[in-house]
Scaffold this motif. Structure first.
Motif, short mmCIF file in Angstrom:
data_model
loop_
_atom_site.label_atom_id
_atom_site.label_comp_id
_atom_site.label_asym_id
_atom_site.label_seq_id
_atom_site.Cartn_x
_atom_site.Cartn_y
_atom_site.Cartn_z
N SER A 55 0.87 -1.18 0.00
CA SER A 55 0.00 0.00 0.00
C SER A 55 0.90 1.23 0.00
O SER A 55 2.04 1.18 0.50
CB SER A 55 -0.90 0.02 1.24
N PRO A 56 0.43 2.34 -0.55
CA PRO A 56 1.26 3.55 -0.55
C PRO A 56 1.68 3.98 0.85
O PRO A 56 2.81 4.38 1.07
CB PRO A 56 0.35 4.60 -1.20
N GLU A 57 0.77 3.84 1.81
CA GLU A 57 1.07 4.27 3.18
C GLU A 57 2.15 3.38 3.81
O GLU A 57 3.06 3.88 4.47
CB GLU A 57 -0.20 4.24 4.04
N LEU A 58 2.03 2.09 3.61
CA LEU A 58 3.00 1.16 4.18
C LEU A 58 4.37 1.32 3.51
O LEU A 58 5.40 1.29 4.18
CB LEU A 58 2.50 -0.27 4.04
N ALA A 59 4.38 1.53 2.21
CA ALA A 59 5.64 1.74 1.50
C ALA A 59 6.34 2.99 2.03
O ALA A 59 7.55 2.98 2.27
CB ALA A 59 5.38 1.85 0.00
N SER A 60 5.59 4.07 2.25
CA SER A 60 6.17 5.29 2.80
C SER A 60 6.71 5.07 4.20
O SER A 60 7.81 5.53 4.53
CB SER A 60 5.14 6.43 2.82
N ALA A 61 5.96 4.36 5.03
CA ALA A 61 6.39 4.10 6.40
C ALA A 61 7.67 3.28 6.42
O ALA A 61 8.58 3.54 7.22
CB ALA A 61 5.29 3.39 7.19
N ARG A 62 7.77 2.29 5.54
CA ARG A 62 8.96 1.44 5.51
C ARG A 62 10.18 2.20 5.00
O ARG A 62 11.28 2.04 5.54
CB ARG A 62 8.68 0.20 4.66
N LEU A 63 10.01 2.99 3.95
CA LEU A 63 11.13 3.81 3.46
C LEU A 63 11.57 4.78 4.55
O LEU A 63 12.77 4.97 4.78
CB LEU A 63 10.73 4.57 2.20
N ASN A 64 10.62 5.39 5.22
CA ASN A 64 10.94 6.31 6.30
C ASN A 64 11.75 5.61 7.40
O ASN A 64 12.76 6.15 7.87
CB ASN A 64 9.66 6.88 6.90
N ALA A 65 11.34 4.41 7.79
CA ALA A 65 12.05 3.68 8.84
C ALA A 65 13.50 3.41 8.43
O ALA A 65 14.41 3.53 9.25
CB ALA A 65 11.33 2.36 9.15
N MET A 66 13.71 3.09 7.17
CA MET A 66 15.09 2.86 6.70
C MET A 66 15.92 4.13 6.83
O MET A 66 17.06 4.10 7.28
CB MET A 66 15.09 2.39 5.25
N LEU A 78 18.40 6.47 -0.42
CA LEU A 78 17.24 5.59 -0.58
C LEU A 78 16.01 6.42 -0.91
O LEU A 78 15.73 7.40 -0.22
CB LEU A 78 16.97 4.80 0.70
N ALA A 79 15.29 6.02 -1.94
CA ALA A 79 14.08 6.73 -2.36
C ALA A 79 13.15 5.73 -3.05
O ALA A 79 13.39 4.53 -3.03
CB ALA A 79 14.44 7.86 -3.31
N PHE A 80 12.09 6.22 -3.66
CA PHE A 80 11.20 5.41 -4.48
C PHE A 80 11.46 5.67 -5.94
O PHE A 80 11.90 6.77 -6.32
CB PHE A 80 9.73 5.74 -4.20
N SER A 81 11.15 4.70 -6.76
CA SER A 81 11.25 4.91 -8.21
C SER A 81 10.02 5.67 -8.70
O SER A 81 9.94 6.02 -9.86
CB SER A 81 11.40 3.58 -8.95
N PHE A 82 9.09 5.91 -7.83
CA PHE A 82 7.88 6.68 -8.11
C PHE A 82 7.06 6.10 -9.25
O PHE A 82 6.67 6.77 -10.17
CB PHE A 82 8.20 8.15 -8.36
N ALA A 83 6.80 4.83 -9.13
CA ALA A 83 5.89 4.19 -10.06
C ALA A 83 4.57 3.98 -9.32
O ALA A 83 3.91 4.94 -8.96
CB ALA A 83 6.49 2.88 -10.57
N ALA A 85 3.79 3.14 -6.28
CA ALA A 85 3.66 3.67 -4.92
C ALA A 85 3.18 5.12 -4.90
O ALA A 85 2.59 5.55 -3.93
CB ALA A 85 4.99 3.58 -4.18
N ILE A 86 3.42 5.84 -5.96
CA ILE A 86 2.98 7.23 -5.99
C ILE A 86 1.80 7.43 -6.95
O ILE A 86 0.94 8.27 -6.72
CB ILE A 86 4.15 8.18 -6.36
N GLN A 87 1.71 6.64 -8.01
CA GLN A 87 0.71 6.86 -9.03
C GLN A 87 -0.63 6.18 -8.77
O GLN A 87 -1.68 6.69 -9.17
CB GLN A 87 1.22 6.35 -10.39
N GLN A 88 -0.63 5.02 -8.13
CA GLN A 88 -1.84 4.22 -8.01
C GLN A 88 -3.01 4.96 -7.39
O GLN A 88 -4.12 4.91 -7.93
CB GLN A 88 -1.55 2.91 -7.27
N PRO A 89 -2.83 5.65 -6.25
CA PRO A 89 -3.99 6.35 -5.68
C PRO A 89 -4.59 7.37 -6.65
O PRO A 89 -5.81 7.48 -6.76
CB PRO A 89 -3.42 7.03 -4.43
#
Length: 132
Positions: A55-66, A78-83, A85-89
Motif C-alpha cells: 500500500s502507498p502508506e506502508l511503503a512510505s512508512a517502511r522507506l521512512n524507517a530505513m 534511498l528513495a522510491f522509483s515513483f511508479a 507507490a505514488i501513481q496508483q492512488p
C-alpha cells in the motif's frame, strides 16, 4: 560499467502477500537494509525502491524507517522509483474521467509529499490524515 552511474531499482525485503504473518515496518526496514549492505557496493549512488505491491502508506512508512534508523550507515541514497507507490492512488481516483482530474492531482501531490518526507526520514502516519 561504472557503478557510480547506476540507480538500483529493487523491491524491499517483504513476506509474500499471502503470508499469514506480515512483518512490522521496522522488521522490513531492517531486513532490507541488511540485505543491501551485504550486496550493494558503496559506489552505487542511489537505490530507488519499487513498491512491490505494498500500500502507498506502508511503503512510505517502511522507506521512512530505513532513512530514520540507518541513515548514518547508508552509503547510498534511498528513495522510491515513483511508479505504483505514488501513481496508483491518483489513477484510482481519476479513472480517465475529466471530472476527477483535480482530485487525482491532489492525491498525486499528497503521495509525493509523503514520499519526500519518507526519503528525509520525516514521514509520520498523521500525514495521511492531512489529505482527507
Amino acid at each position: 560499467m561504472t557503478l557510480e552511474g547506476i540507480i538500483l531499482k529493487p523491491n524491499m525485503v517483504l513476506p509474500g502477500s499471502t503470508c499469514p504473518q506480515q512483518e512490522t515496518v521496522d522488521a522490513v526496514a531492517g531486513a532490507t537494509v541488511r540485505c543491501l549492505l551485504r550486496s550493494v557496493p558503496a559506489a552505487v549512488p542511489g537505490i530507488a525502491f519499487l513498491s512491490g505491491g505494498q500500500s502507498p502508506e506502508l511503503a512510505s512508512a517502511r522507506l521512512n524507517a530505513m532513512n530514520v534508523k540507518f541513515r548514518s550507515r547508508l552509503p547510498w541514497a534511498l528513495a522510491f522509483s515513483f511508479a505504483r507507490a505514488i501513481q496508483q492512488p491518483a489513477l484510482e481516483i481519476w479513472r480517465g474521467e475529466e471530472a476527477h482530474v483535480v482530485a487525482a492531482q491532489q492525491a498525486l501531490y499528497h503521495r509525493a509529499t509523503c514520499n519526500r518526507a519518507a526519503r528525509r526520514g520525516e514521514y509520520t502516519a498523521a500525514m495521511e490524515k492531512e489529505n482527507q
